[in-house]
Scaffold this motif. Sequence first.
Motif, PDB file in Angstrom:
ATOM      1  N   UNK A   1       8.730   2.448 -18.615  1.00 26.16           N
ATOM      2  CA  UNK A   1       8.372   3.039 -17.325  1.00 26.16           C
ATOM      3  C   UNK A   1       9.043   4.404 -17.194  1.00 26.16           C
ATOM      4  N   UNK A   2       8.276   5.412 -16.815  1.00 23.02           N
ATOM      5  CA  UNK A   2       8.816   6.757 -16.688  1.00 23.02           C
ATOM      6  C   UNK A   2       9.636   6.887 -15.411  1.00 23.02           C
ATOM      7  N   UNK A   3      10.542   7.871 -15.350  1.00 25.62           N
ATOM      8  CA  UNK A   3      11.339   8.082 -14.138  1.00 25.62           C
ATOM      9  C   UNK A   3      10.466   8.283 -12.894  1.00 25.62           C
ATOM     10  N   UNK A   4       9.368   9.039 -13.053  1.00 28.38           N
ATOM     11  CA  UNK A   4       8.500   9.309 -11.909  1.00 28.38           C
ATOM     12  C   UNK A   4       7.810   8.046 -11.411  1.00 28.38           C
ATOM     13  N   UNK A   5       7.454   7.149 -12.331  1.00 28.85           N
ATOM     14  CA  UNK A   5       6.768   5.930 -11.917  1.00 28.85           C
ATOM     15  C   UNK A   5       7.663   5.057 -11.048  1.00 28.85           C
ATOM     16  N   UNK A   6       8.974   5.066 -11.306  1.00 30.14           N
ATOM     17  CA  UNK A   6       9.905   4.301 -10.483  1.00 30.14           C
ATOM     18  C   UNK A   6       9.964   4.876  -9.071  1.00 30.14           C
ATOM     19  N   UNK A 149      14.774  -4.592 -10.580  1.00 25.04           N
ATOM     20  CA  UNK A 149      13.894  -4.833 -11.736  1.00 25.04           C
ATOM     21  C   UNK A 149      13.633  -3.557 -12.534  1.00 25.04           C
ATOM     22  N   UNK A 150      14.029  -2.426 -11.985  1.00 27.19           N
ATOM     23  CA  UNK A 150      13.793  -1.149 -12.664  1.00 27.19           C
ATOM     24  C   UNK A 150      14.986  -0.700 -13.504  1.00 27.19           C
ATOM     25  N   UNK A 151      15.982  -1.561 -13.629  1.00 31.56           N
ATOM     26  CA  UNK A 151      17.120  -1.214 -14.464  1.00 31.56           C
ATOM     27  C   UNK A 151      18.163  -0.400 -13.716  1.00 31.56           C
ATOM     28  N   UNK A 152      19.279  -0.142 -14.393  1.00 26.23           N
ATOM     29  CA  UNK A 152      20.420   0.537 -13.766  1.00 26.23           C
ATOM     30  C   UNK A 152      20.063   1.922 -13.237  1.00 26.23           C
ATOM     31  N   UNK A 153      19.395   2.732 -14.039  1.00 23.72           N
ATOM     32  CA  UNK A 153      19.030   4.079 -13.591  1.00 23.72           C
ATOM     33  C   UNK A 153      17.766   4.054 -12.737  1.00 23.72           C
ATOM     34  N   UNK A 154      16.831   3.210 -13.121  1.00 17.25           N
ATOM     35  CA  UNK A 154      15.553   3.175 -12.418  1.00 17.25           C
ATOM     36  C   UNK A 154      15.657   2.701 -10.980  1.00 17.25           C
ATOM     37  N   UNK A 161      12.468   6.935  -3.978  1.00 18.92           N
ATOM     38  CA  UNK A 161      11.076   6.904  -3.549  1.00 18.92           C
ATOM     39  C   UNK A 161      10.914   6.234  -2.199  1.00 18.92           C
ATOM     40  N   UNK A 162      11.669   5.144  -1.981  1.00 18.63           N
ATOM     41  CA  UNK A 162      11.610   4.433  -0.700  1.00 18.63           C
ATOM     42  C   UNK A 162      12.158   5.299   0.433  1.00 18.63           C
ATOM     43  N   UNK A 163      13.214   6.049   0.167  1.00 19.60           N
ATOM     44  CA  UNK A 163      13.785   6.945   1.175  1.00 19.60           C
ATOM     45  C   UNK A 163      12.785   8.047   1.521  1.00 19.60           C
ATOM     46  N   UNK A 164      12.103   8.584   0.503  1.00 18.89           N
ATOM     47  CA  UNK A 164      11.085   9.611   0.743  1.00 18.89           C
ATOM     48  C   UNK A 164       9.973   9.056   1.623  1.00 18.89           C
ATOM     49  N   UNK A 165       9.593   7.809   1.384  1.00 18.40           N
ATOM     50  CA  UNK A 165       8.561   7.168   2.200  1.00 18.40           C
ATOM     51  C   UNK A 165       9.012   7.083   3.657  1.00 18.40           C
ATOM     52  N   UNK A 166      10.275   6.770   3.867  1.00 14.97           N
ATOM     53  CA  UNK A 166      10.826   6.695   5.219  1.00 14.97           C
ATOM     54  C   UNK A 166      10.770   8.054   5.899  1.00 14.97           C
ATOM     55  N   UNK A 167      11.147   9.096   5.183  1.00 16.34           N
ATOM     56  CA  UNK A 167      11.112  10.459   5.734  1.00 16.34           C
ATOM     57  C   UNK A 167       9.694  10.835   6.141  1.00 16.34           C
ATOM     58  N   UNK A 168       8.743  10.589   5.244  1.00 13.09           N
ATOM     59  CA  UNK A 168       7.341  10.942   5.505  1.00 13.09           C
ATOM     60  C   UNK A 168       6.796  10.158   6.699  1.00 13.09           C
ATOM     61  N   UNK A 169       7.056   8.858   6.713  1.00 15.10           N
ATOM     62  CA  UNK A 169       6.487   8.002   7.765  1.00 15.10           C
ATOM     63  C   UNK A 169       7.010   8.351   9.149  1.00 15.10           C
ATOM     64  N   UNK A 170       8.329   8.408   9.287  1.00 14.03           N
ATOM     65  CA  UNK A 170       8.895   8.640  10.624  1.00 14.03           C
ATOM     66  C   UNK A 170       8.620  10.056  11.122  1.00 14.03           C
ATOM     67  N   UNK A 171       8.606  11.026  10.215  1.00  7.57           N
ATOM     68  CA  UNK A 171       8.241  12.383  10.625  1.00  7.57           C
ATOM     69  C   UNK A 171       6.787  12.421  11.072  1.00  7.57           C
ATOM     70  N   UNK A 172       5.937  11.670  10.376  1.00  6.34           N
ATOM     71  CA  UNK A 172       4.510  11.662  10.707  1.00  6.34           C
ATOM     72  C   UNK A 172       4.237  11.050  12.070  1.00  6.34           C
ATOM     73  N   UNK A 173       4.828   9.876  12.349  1.00  9.29           N
ATOM     74  CA  UNK A 173       4.535   9.246  13.636  1.00  9.29           C
ATOM     75  C   UNK A 173       5.303   9.903  14.775  1.00  9.29           C
ATOM     76  N   UNK A 174       6.486  10.467  14.477  1.00 11.92           N
ATOM     77  CA  UNK A 174       7.259  11.120  15.522  1.00 11.92           C
ATOM     78  C   UNK A 174       6.623  12.415  15.982  1.00 11.92           C
ATOM     79  N   UNK A 175       6.268  13.266  15.017  1.00  8.00           N
ATOM     80  CA  UNK A 175       5.692  14.567  15.365  1.00  8.00           C
ATOM     81  C   UNK A 175       4.168  14.518  15.434  1.00  8.00           C
ATOM     82  N   UNK A 176       3.561  13.611  14.669  1.00 12.55           N
ATOM     83  CA  UNK A 176       2.099  13.490  14.714  1.00 12.55           C
ATOM     84  C   UNK A 176       1.600  12.894  16.011  1.00 12.55           C
TER      85      UNK A 176
END
Length: 214
Positions: A1-6, A149-154, A161-176
Motif C-alpha cells: 500500500x502506498x503512503x498516499x493510499x493510507x 492495520x496500516x502498520x507503524x508508519x501507515x 487523512x482522517x484529520x483532513x476529513x475533519x477539517x474539510x467537513x466542519x469548515x464546509x458545514x460551518x461556513x457553507x
Amino acid sequence: MTPLSAVVAGFGTGLSLIAAIGAQNAFVLRQGIRRRHVGAVVAVCILSDAALILAGAAGMGALVEAAPWALTAARVGGAVFLTGYAALALRRSLRPAALTVDASAGGPGGGSAGRGSLAAAVLACLALTWLNPHVYLDTVVLLGSVAATHGEAGRWRFAAGAVIASVVWFAAIGYGARALRGLFARPVAWRVLDAVVAAVMLALAASLVAGIPG
C-alpha cells in the motif's frame, strides 16, 4: 500500500463517521446559519477530532475499552446534557417571537440566547463533543483499530487523512451553512430546524441511556 493510499483511506473512513447526523454537526450547522462564533466552533471541533484521532492511532483505543466505568460516566453526563439541550431547542421551536435570522435582533432562540457569548458557544461545543461516548468509540476505538492495520508508519498517514476529513467537513458545514441564510429568513424554517435538533438530541440521549450497563 502506498503512503498516499493510507491517507485516502483515512480521509474516506473519517468522513464517513464524521458526516453522520449528530449533536455536534447540528450545533455547528445552527451556528453557521446564525453566523455566530463560527470560526471558534469549527476550530474546537477540528482540534477535538484531531486529538481523538491521534489518540486512537497511538493505541489509546485499548485503554478506552478497558475502562467501562469511564464510558458509563460519559453516557450519563452526555444523556443529561443532550436532554437539556433538546429542551432548549424545543422551547425555541415553540416561541414564534424568538425566531429571526438577524443575530442583531436577538437571533434564533431570542433574548440572551441569540446574543450568546463566545465562551458559551465554545463550552457548548466542547460538551457536545467530549460528553458523547460515541465519539470515543467511533474515533478512538474504531479509527484507531483501522489505523493499526496500516502498520507503524501507515497508521499516522491514515490518521492524517482522517484529520483532513475533519477539517474539510466542519469548515464546509460551518461556513457553507451561510448559503442557507435566505431560507432561514423564514421563521418556519427555524421552527423545523430546532424541532429536528431537539429530536436528534433526544434520540442520542436515549441511545446513551440504553447503552448503560444494568
